[in-house]
Design an enzyme around this catalytic site. Structure first.
Site, mmCIF file in Angstrom:
data_model
loop_
_atom_site.group_PDB
_atom_site.id
_atom_site.type_symbol
_atom_site.label_atom_id
_atom_site.label_comp_id
_atom_site.label_asym_id
_atom_site.label_seq_id
_atom_site.Cartn_x
_atom_site.Cartn_y
_atom_site.Cartn_z
ATOM 1 N N ASP A 3 68.503 126.441 118.790
ATOM 2 C CA ASP A 3 68.568 127.555 119.744
ATOM 3 C C ASP A 3 69.990 127.774 120.262
ATOM 4 O O ASP A 3 70.489 128.897 120.335
ATOM 5 C CB ASP A 3 67.644 127.296 120.935
ATOM 6 C CG ASP A 3 66.205 127.155 120.513
ATOM 7 O OD1 ASP A 3 65.911 127.386 119.318
ATOM 8 O OD2 ASP A 3 65.367 126.797 121.365
ATOM 9 N N GLU A 33 60.139 126.300 111.145
ATOM 10 C CA GLU A 33 59.692 125.934 112.490
ATOM 11 C C GLU A 33 59.344 124.452 112.543
ATOM 12 O O GLU A 33 58.672 123.934 111.648
ATOM 13 C CB GLU A 33 58.460 126.768 112.853
ATOM 14 C CG GLU A 33 58.382 127.128 114.302
ATOM 15 C CD GLU A 33 59.500 128.075 114.727
ATOM 16 O OE1 GLU A 33 60.429 127.584 115.406
ATOM 17 O OE2 GLU A 33 59.455 129.266 114.393
ATOM 18 N N HIS A 34 59.809 123.799 113.612
ATOM 19 C CA HIS A 34 59.619 122.353 113.797
ATOM 20 C C HIS A 34 60.303 121.557 112.679
ATOM 21 O O HIS A 34 59.890 120.454 112.343
ATOM 22 C CB HIS A 34 58.128 121.992 113.900
ATOM 23 C CG HIS A 34 57.522 122.454 115.196
ATOM 24 N ND1 HIS A 34 57.663 121.757 116.370
ATOM 25 C CD2 HIS A 34 56.807 123.554 115.496
ATOM 26 C CE1 HIS A 34 57.045 122.407 117.341
ATOM 27 N NE2 HIS A 34 56.522 123.498 116.842
ATOM 28 N N THR A 35 61.327 122.133 112.104
ATOM 29 C CA THR A 35 62.133 121.420 111.109
ATOM 30 C C THR A 35 63.441 120.912 111.725
ATOM 31 O O THR A 35 64.029 119.975 111.206
ATOM 32 C CB THR A 35 62.489 122.349 109.927
ATOM 33 O OG1 THR A 35 62.940 123.596 110.469
ATOM 34 C CG2 THR A 35 61.288 122.593 109.032
ATOM 35 N N GLY A 54 59.251 131.904 123.988
ATOM 36 C CA GLY A 54 59.642 131.362 122.689
ATOM 37 C C GLY A 54 60.876 132.040 122.123
ATOM 38 O O GLY A 54 61.177 131.915 120.940
ATOM 39 N N GLY A 75 60.338 132.051 128.773
ATOM 40 C CA GLY A 75 59.177 131.264 128.352
ATOM 41 C C GLY A 75 58.370 131.927 127.252
ATOM 42 O O GLY A 75 57.196 131.628 127.073
ATOM 43 N N SER A 85 63.921 131.633 123.539
ATOM 44 C CA SER A 85 65.031 130.792 123.958
ATOM 45 C C SER A 85 65.916 131.392 125.043
ATOM 46 O O SER A 85 67.143 131.438 124.922
ATOM 47 C CB SER A 85 65.877 130.350 122.765
ATOM 48 O OG SER A 85 66.427 129.098 123.102
HETATM 49 P P1 ADP Z 1 62.207 129.846 126.450
HETATM 50 O O1 ADP Z 1 63.474 129.137 126.120
HETATM 51 O O2 ADP Z 1 61.282 130.006 125.292
HETATM 52 O O3 ADP Z 1 62.417 131.153 127.145
HETATM 53 P P2 ADP Z 1 61.899 127.586 128.172
HETATM 54 O O4 ADP Z 1 60.730 127.045 128.918
HETATM 55 O O5 ADP Z 1 62.616 126.706 127.247
HETATM 56 O O6 ADP Z 1 61.391 128.916 127.465
HETATM 57 O O7 ADP Z 1 62.977 128.110 129.226
HETATM 58 C C1 ADP Z 1 62.600 129.023 130.232
HETATM 59 C C2 ADP Z 1 63.150 128.534 131.564
HETATM 60 O O8 ADP Z 1 64.588 128.654 131.580
HETATM 61 C C3 ADP Z 1 62.694 129.392 132.722
HETATM 62 O O9 ADP Z 1 61.427 128.991 133.181
HETATM 63 C C4 ADP Z 1 63.804 129.132 133.738
HETATM 64 O O10 ADP Z 1 63.615 127.883 134.379
HETATM 65 C C5 ADP Z 1 65.038 129.007 132.872
HETATM 66 N N1 ADP Z 1 65.750 130.290 132.769
HETATM 67 C C6 ADP Z 1 66.014 130.983 131.648
HETATM 68 N N2 ADP Z 1 66.700 132.126 131.903
HETATM 69 C C7 ADP Z 1 66.875 132.161 133.236
HETATM 70 C C8 ADP Z 1 67.520 133.079 134.147
HETATM 71 N N3 ADP Z 1 68.100 134.200 133.727
HETATM 72 N N4 ADP Z 1 67.499 132.769 135.461
HETATM 73 C C9 ADP Z 1 66.929 131.632 135.891
HETATM 74 N N5 ADP Z 1 66.318 130.734 135.109
HETATM 75 C C10 ADP Z 1 66.285 130.984 133.795
HETATM 76 MG MG MG Z 2 63.639 127.116 125.479
#
Ligand code: ADP
Ligand code: MG
Length: 381
Positions: free
Chosen positions: A168, A32-34, A120, A118, A122
């Site tokens: 990712d 992680e963080h690498t 983690g 959101g 991806s």
């Molecule tokens: P993670 O990648 O850990 O889920 P991120 O903050 O990097 O968190 O990405 C999440 C964001 O990606 C969401 O808040 C949204 O803006 C966008 N996103 C991801 N999947 C979708 C989806 N199916 N429809 C719309 N937006 C999406």
């Molecule tokens: Mg992300």
């Protein structure tokens, strides 16, 4: 939503037959963080994925609907600027493809996903890679899988504005059933390593919290790592990234560094070594040792890299008291999101019930638990 229903919904909405492209979320087992330090990571692709149904349009418009967000947007390919909303992940991929010299024509797109957003895991790479493949299909464009990983990262770095590494997007396209993927983030050389799916479960526990300081702290950590490299160059002139410093070299040079840079560098340098050692343990079927490296990874992220938070620490502490848990650590960028747990198969049910109850009793929050299966990378459905 299964692809067949997605297709039906698409036909109802857009009155044309779509093609459908899916890309999975991921969980990082260790490392992680690498990635942005040119180092090693060991993620696997999840069964949870994002699917994009698409048909071409000829007016250079992107009409994109997300069933997940319940929102529909329209954007012109002639004015691709970040808008700071979810559609930037899709528009960003269009921007990258056009920047690479392949003009698009426009598309109707319908997106469904069961990757927790959101958390983690991806969902961002999943939407980037699935949208990218879908957009490319409208002009018959085919590029190799490593290029897709780099394009996804470029969209997220330069369009969305998140300065992430390549892990990712790379695993979202290269994942394989029952395998995790060892990736050298500098060379993009990789190796698929079998996971003993009959003996273990990879259980993801979403704390359901996401603390706001994530993005700014992330950029601070990146700077601290770069700082550490600059300072250690006085002893090791050839190093370009923390990846080039072994733990032994680090301990000889650490007097050059002050806190917090010293601690940040110690995390990255020891974490790279843990990835190498843990994969060796896995290849020798030593799951117990693999789990101990996961534990050490969390402790280092908590104490040295300081990207954990009380909810992640609590989830990890609970897990470590439970029978059959070989290892528990935060996964992803930190400051909330999920933990990943290596659990013996016969303890799966008890583990899930106990961690849910215990976390909820202490925090009042109902966590989301996903027993994940190492799955294939992106493809057309
Ligand atoms: P993670 O990648 O850990 O889920 P991120 O903050 O990097 O968190 O990405 C999440 C964001 O990606 C969401 O808040 C949204 O803006 C966008 N996103 C991801 N999947 C979708 C989806 N199916 N429809 C719309 N937006 C999406
Ligand atoms: Mg992300």
């Amino acid at each position: 939503m299964p692809c067949r229903s997605l297709k039906k919904t698409f036909v109802n909405l857009f009155d044309s037959e779509p093609r459908i492209f899916c890309a999975p979320g991921r969980v990082n087992l260790i490392g992680e963080h690498t990635d942005y330090n040119d180092g090693y990571v060991f993620p696997m692709a999840l069964a949870e994925k994002t699917c994009v149904a698409i048909s071409p349009r000829n007016d250079r418009k992107l009409v994109v609907q997300s069933l997940r967000i319940d929102d529909k947007i329209e954007r012109s390919l002639n004015e691709l600027e970040p808008r700071k909303d979810w559609s930037d992940y899709v528009a960003g991929m269009a921007w990258v493809i056009e920047q690479a010299g392949y003009p698009l024509i426009g598309a109707n797109m319908l997106i469904s996903s069961n990757v927790p957003l959101g958390a983690g895991l991806s969902s961002s790479a999943a939407i980037e890679i699935s949208s990218g493949l879908a957009l490319a299909s409208t002009i018959g464009l085919q590029v190799d899988s490593k290029t897709w990983a780099k394009w996804g990262q470029k969209a997220e770095n330069q369009f969305v504005g998140m300065n992430c590494g390549v892990m990712d997007q790379f695993i979202s396209i290269h994942g394989k059933e029952n395998h995790a993927l060892f990736l050298d983030c500098r060379t993009l050389d990789y190796q698929l390593v079998p996971l003993p799916a009959d003996q273990i479960r990879i259980i993801i526990c979403n704390t359901m919290v996401k603390h706001e300081l994530g993005a700014s702290e992330y950029n601070t950590r990146r700077k601290e790592c770069e700082n550490g490299v600059e300072l250690m160059k006085s002893m090791y002139p050839d190093i370009k990234a923390l990846r080039d410093v072994s733990p032994e070299q680090f301990y000889k040079a650490e007097h050059l560094l002050d806190d917090p840079v010293k601690k940040r560098c110690r995390h990255v340098v020891t974490e790279d070594q843990r990835v190498l050692d843990s994969i060796q343990a896995l290849q020798q079927h030593d799951l117990k040792t693999f789990g101990q490296f996961m534990n050490a990874s969390h402790d280092s992220l908590r104490d040295d890299y300081k990207v954990s938070c009380k909810e992640l620490d609590l989830m990890v502490d609970i897990a470590r008291t439970l029978d059959g848990c070989l290892g528990a650590r935060m996964t992803g960028g930190g400051f909330g999101g999920s933990t990943v747990n290596l659990v013996l198969e016969e303890f799966e049910r008890d583990f899930v019930a106990a961690i849910k109850e215990s976390y909820q009793t202490t925090t009042g929050i109902d966590p989301q638990i996903v027993v994940s299966v190492p799955s294939a990378g992106a493809k057309e459905c």
